[in-house]
Design a protein around this motif. Structure first.
Motif, PDB file in Angstrom:
ATOM      1  N   ALA A 109       0.874  -1.340   0.138  1.00  0.00           N
ATOM      2  CA  ALA A 109      -0.029   0.016   0.040  1.00  0.00           C
ATOM      3  C   ALA A 109       0.968   1.179  -0.070  1.00  0.00           C
ATOM      4  O   ALA A 109       0.564   2.164  -0.639  1.00  0.00           O
ATOM      5  CB  ALA A 109      -1.155  -0.198   1.360  1.00  0.00           C
ATOM      6  N   VAL A 110       1.855   1.298   0.768  1.00  0.00           N
ATOM      7  CA  VAL A 110       2.941   2.396   0.661  1.00  0.00           C
ATOM      8  C   VAL A 110       3.371   2.541  -0.546  1.00  0.00           C
ATOM      9  O   VAL A 110       3.339   3.783  -0.977  1.00  0.00           O
ATOM     10  CB  VAL A 110       3.827   2.338   1.816  1.00  0.00           C
ATOM     11  CG1 VAL A 110       5.086   3.400   1.898  1.00  0.00           C
ATOM     12  CG2 VAL A 110       3.180   2.504   3.349  1.00  0.00           C
ATOM     13  N   ARG A 113       0.895   4.375  -2.790  1.00  0.00           N
ATOM     14  CA  ARG A 113       0.664   5.628  -2.573  1.00  0.00           C
ATOM     15  C   ARG A 113       1.617   6.559  -2.994  1.00  0.00           C
ATOM     16  O   ARG A 113       1.385   7.710  -3.542  1.00  0.00           O
ATOM     17  CB  ARG A 113       0.160   5.772  -0.985  1.00  0.00           C
ATOM     18  CG  ARG A 113      -0.976   5.218  -0.561  1.00  0.00           C
ATOM     19  CD  ARG A 113      -1.244   5.769   0.961  1.00  0.00           C
ATOM     20  NE  ARG A 113      -0.322   5.355   2.105  1.00  0.00           N
ATOM     21  CZ  ARG A 113      -0.587   4.044   2.572  1.00  0.00           C
ATOM     22  NH1 ARG A 113      -1.750   3.207   2.141  1.00  0.00           N
ATOM     23  NH2 ARG A 113       0.245   3.754   3.489  1.00  0.00           N
ATOM     24  N   LYS A 116       1.174   6.871  -6.707  1.00  0.00           N
ATOM     25  CA  LYS A 116       0.103   7.807  -6.933  1.00  0.00           C
ATOM     26  C   LYS A 116       0.547   9.291  -6.690  1.00  0.00           C
ATOM     27  O   LYS A 116       0.445  10.213  -7.485  1.00  0.00           O
ATOM     28  CB  LYS A 116      -0.965   7.230  -6.204  1.00  0.00           C
ATOM     29  CG  LYS A 116      -2.371   8.150  -6.408  1.00  0.00           C
ATOM     30  CD  LYS A 116      -3.409   7.770  -5.904  1.00  0.00           C
ATOM     31  CE  LYS A 116      -4.691   8.528  -6.004  1.00  0.00           C
ATOM     32  NZ  LYS A 116      -5.838   8.397  -5.327  1.00  0.00           N
ATOM     33  N   ALA A 117       1.322   9.485  -5.711  1.00  0.00           N
ATOM     34  CA  ALA A 117       1.573  10.771  -5.352  1.00  0.00           C
ATOM     35  C   ALA A 117       2.647  11.356  -6.383  1.00  0.00           C
ATOM     36  O   ALA A 117       2.677  12.502  -6.594  1.00  0.00           O
ATOM     37  CB  ALA A 117       2.435  10.880  -3.931  1.00  0.00           C
ATOM     38  N   ASP A 121      -0.849   6.721 -12.524  1.00  0.00           N
ATOM     39  CA  ASP A 121      -2.479   6.427 -12.687  1.00  0.00           C
ATOM     40  C   ASP A 121      -2.752   5.304 -13.574  1.00  0.00           C
ATOM     41  O   ASP A 121      -2.276   5.497 -14.896  1.00  0.00           O
ATOM     42  CB  ASP A 121      -3.047   7.596 -13.107  1.00  0.00           C
ATOM     43  CG  ASP A 121      -4.588   7.582 -13.026  1.00  0.00           C
ATOM     44  OD1 ASP A 121      -5.087   6.217 -12.708  1.00  0.00           O
ATOM     45  OD2 ASP A 121      -5.143   8.606 -13.243  1.00  0.00           O
ATOM     46  N   MET A 161      -7.027  -1.734  -1.591  1.00  0.00           N
ATOM     47  CA  MET A 161      -6.561  -0.542  -1.011  1.00  0.00           C
ATOM     48  C   MET A 161      -7.632  -0.040  -0.087  1.00  0.00           C
ATOM     49  O   MET A 161      -7.506   0.630   0.802  1.00  0.00           O
ATOM     50  CB  MET A 161      -6.271   0.247  -2.136  1.00  0.00           C
ATOM     51  CG  MET A 161      -4.828   0.239  -3.097  1.00  0.00           C
ATOM     52  SD  MET A 161      -3.320  -0.019  -1.830  1.00  0.00           S
ATOM     53  CE  MET A 161      -3.112   1.655  -1.544  1.00  0.00           C
ATOM     54  N   GLU A 164      -7.143  -1.091   3.489  1.00  0.00           N
ATOM     55  CA  GLU A 164      -5.901  -0.739   4.112  1.00  0.00           C
ATOM     56  C   GLU A 164      -6.473   0.408   5.060  1.00  0.00           C
ATOM     57  O   GLU A 164      -7.243   1.320   4.711  1.00  0.00           O
ATOM     58  CB  GLU A 164      -4.916  -0.134   3.041  1.00  0.00           C
ATOM     59  CG  GLU A 164      -4.305  -1.255   2.227  1.00  0.00           C
ATOM     60  CD  GLU A 164      -3.611  -2.327   3.063  1.00  0.00           C
ATOM     61  OE1 GLU A 164      -3.020  -2.044   4.219  1.00  0.00           O
ATOM     62  OE2 GLU A 164      -3.798  -3.489   2.715  1.00  0.00           O
TER      63      GLU A 164
END
Length: 164
Positions: A109-110, A113, A116-117, A121, A161, A164
């Motif tokens: 998950a990290v 993320r 995505k940051a 996409d 996700m 989470e």
């Protein structure tokens, strides 16, 4: 060639590797076992897209755990869950299989993320046409099937996700 900025591998084994190169959590074809899934399929065998998505994600989550323990992915068959849990026990760090899975999922998950940051996409992934012009080890790939697998992966990712 690249897939949405992700590096490509030096092989073209089929839908598993193609999808794996597109969705790898650390921008790498090394994150999942797509190539291995392709290699275990019998030539001419119909593609079970749901099973492929499940297997890709499961393997990638497991590799996140192995990477966090600095275990070489070439040795992943040596360091199975039982061995890893025994190693923790040897240093007085008791951990259950469920806790190890939770660590793997958090790491996954990290990574997602962070991607995505940084602007990645999955909705913007475009497969280079060349993947559908040259034969894989299973013959030519169908672009429609490739995008179906990618769409199912995106849906499964939202499901995971969301948990989470």
């Amino acid at each position: 060639m690249h897939i949405s900025g992700n590096e490509m591998a030096g092989y073209h084994t089929g839908y598993g590797s193609l999808t794996g190169m597109a969705v790898g959590a650390r921008n790498s074809h090394l994150d999942n076992g797509g190539y291995s899934l392709d290699q275990t399929m019998k030539k001419g065998e119909p593609i079970d897209t749901d099973a492929m998505v499940d297997a890709l994600m499961k393997e990638e989550i497991e590799r996140c755990m192995l990477n966090s323990l600095i275990i070489c992915l070439f040795a992943r068959k040596v360091y199975d869950r039982k061995t890893i849990l025994s190693a923790f026990k040897a240093i007085n760090e008791e951990m259950t299989d469920e806790e190890l899975t939770a660590v793997a999922r958090r790491n996954y998950a990290v990574k997602l993320r962070i991607k995505k940051a940084l602007g990645f996409d999955l909705n913007n992934v475009k497969f280079p046409k060349r993947f559908f012009e040259t034969p894989s080890m299973h013959g030519k790939l169908d672009e429609t099937v490739a995008y179906e697998i990618l769409q199912k992966y995106r849906a499964k990712l939202q499901e995971v996700m969301g948990a989470e």
